[in-house]
Write an enzyme that holds these catalytic residues in place. Structure first.
Site, short mmCIF file in Angstrom:
data_model
loop_
_atom_site.label_atom_id
_atom_site.label_comp_id
_atom_site.label_asym_id
_atom_site.label_seq_id
_atom_site.Cartn_x
_atom_site.Cartn_y
_atom_site.Cartn_z
N ASN A 8 50.17 -21.98 -20.78
CA ASN A 8 50.28 -23.15 -19.92
C ASN A 8 49.75 -24.37 -20.68
O ASN A 8 48.55 -24.53 -20.82
CB ASN A 8 49.46 -22.88 -18.64
N TRP A 9 50.68 -25.20 -21.15
CA TRP A 9 50.27 -26.35 -21.98
C TRP A 9 49.80 -27.53 -21.13
O TRP A 9 49.41 -28.57 -21.69
CB TRP A 9 51.42 -26.75 -22.92
N LYS A 10 49.86 -27.40 -19.82
CA LYS A 10 49.37 -28.44 -18.89
C LYS A 10 49.83 -29.82 -19.37
O LYS A 10 50.97 -30.00 -19.79
CB LYS A 10 47.84 -28.35 -18.77
N HIS A 93 49.34 -23.15 -8.94
CA HIS A 93 48.23 -23.25 -9.90
C HIS A 93 47.07 -24.00 -9.23
O HIS A 93 47.29 -24.93 -8.46
CB HIS A 93 48.69 -23.98 -11.16
N GLU A 165 43.58 -16.24 -11.05
CA GLU A 165 42.86 -17.24 -11.83
C GLU A 165 41.72 -17.81 -10.98
O GLU A 165 41.94 -18.75 -10.20
CB GLU A 165 43.79 -18.39 -12.21
P1 PGA Z 1 42.27 -22.05 -19.41
O1 PGA Z 1 43.39 -22.36 -18.31
O2 PGA Z 1 42.80 -20.93 -20.27
O3 PGA Z 1 42.13 -23.33 -20.17
O4 PGA Z 1 41.03 -21.65 -18.69
C1 PGA Z 1 44.07 -21.32 -17.66
C2 PGA Z 1 45.05 -21.88 -16.65
O5 PGA Z 1 44.72 -22.86 -15.99
O6 PGA Z 1 46.16 -21.35 -16.47
#
Ligand code: PGA
Length: 249
Positions: A8-10, A93, A165
């Protein structure tokens, strides 16, 4: 079965950085590596999907609208992603729930839209730190998943992914212990078999996963894969995760 590596590159990467990383990922991909899906920004996504064409790496949407088209300023629909070559979409998410205040009703509509166009949903669930400290992690996550999937009609064997998560573990450097995560996973598999049991379900862990801890979620806790944010946005750490998840003969 190969583990899943969802990246997930956000909103971490510019257009140029996304294209450069996608080209590197495509070069580095190996046949014994994990099932890999990258989730670029909507802006870079079309180009990233072209770069991945003909490779085993797939592309997913970070967020979708719940309608096909119309007067929805700023939104991108699951149809548009599918037509651009995407195969997966995140729904729920924690940043969408907590920063953008998406409601469970909206998430349910998004999930139905994603399933409706044949994209594989990746439904994200997880409790806050206050909920965990109050001993409510299991009940909160169970309620979240039930509200999203109960009554959902899925084609037989349709791929369906759920990522556990915990909100407090995301981007915090403090991942959930494999044993605590496993307890949630067991509950999720039970609920999913009662609700969307006809589907082909995969349960993933996400939250501060990196190359040093990733195997514990697969080997010890029995997850089908991982959803990774910050450790997936640089070539070296992406590659280290892929190698850690590669098949070992
Ligand atoms: P993180 O993010 O690996 O930076 O903790 C995970 C996500 O939000 O999917």
């Amino acid at each position: 079965m190969k583990p899943y590596f969802l990246a997930n590159w956000k909103m971490y990467l510019s257009y140029d950085e996304s294209v450069a990383l996608a080209e590197q990922v495509r070069q580095d991909v190996s046949s014994n590596g994990p099932e890999t899906v990258v989730f670029p920004s909507a802006l870079a996504g079309y180009r990233v999907a072209r770069i991945m064409e003909g490779s085993s790496v797939k592309c997913g949407a970070q967020n979708v609208a719940w309608v096909e088209k119309g007067a929805y300023t700023g939104e991108v629909s699951p149809h548009m992603y599918r037509d651009a070559g995407f195969t997966h979409a995140l729904v729920g998410h924690s940043e969408r729930r907590h920063v953008f205040h998406e409601t469970e009703q909206e998430l349910r509509q998004k999930l139905e839209a994603v399933v409706g166009v044949g994209l594989t949903p990746v439904v994200c669930v997880g409790e806050t730190v206050a909920e965990r400290e109050a001993g409510q992690a299991l009940s909160v996550v169970e309620a979240q998943i039930r509200r999203l999937v109960e009554g959902l009609t899925l084609p037989k064997d349709a791929p369906f992914m759920v990522a556990y998560e915990p909100v407090w573990a995301i981007a915090s450097g403090a991942p959930c212990s494999p044993s605590d995560a496993q307890a949630v996973q067991t509950m999720l598999r039970n609920v999913l078999s009662q609700t969307v049991g006809e589907a082909s379900v995969a349960v993933l862990y996400g939250g501060s996963v990196d190359a040093s801890n990733v195997r514990s979620y697969i080997d010890e806790a029995g997850f089908d894969g991982v959803l990774v944010g910050s450790a997936s946005v640089k070539r070296e750490s992406f590659q280290a995760l892929s190698q850690a998840l590669a098949h070992r003969s």
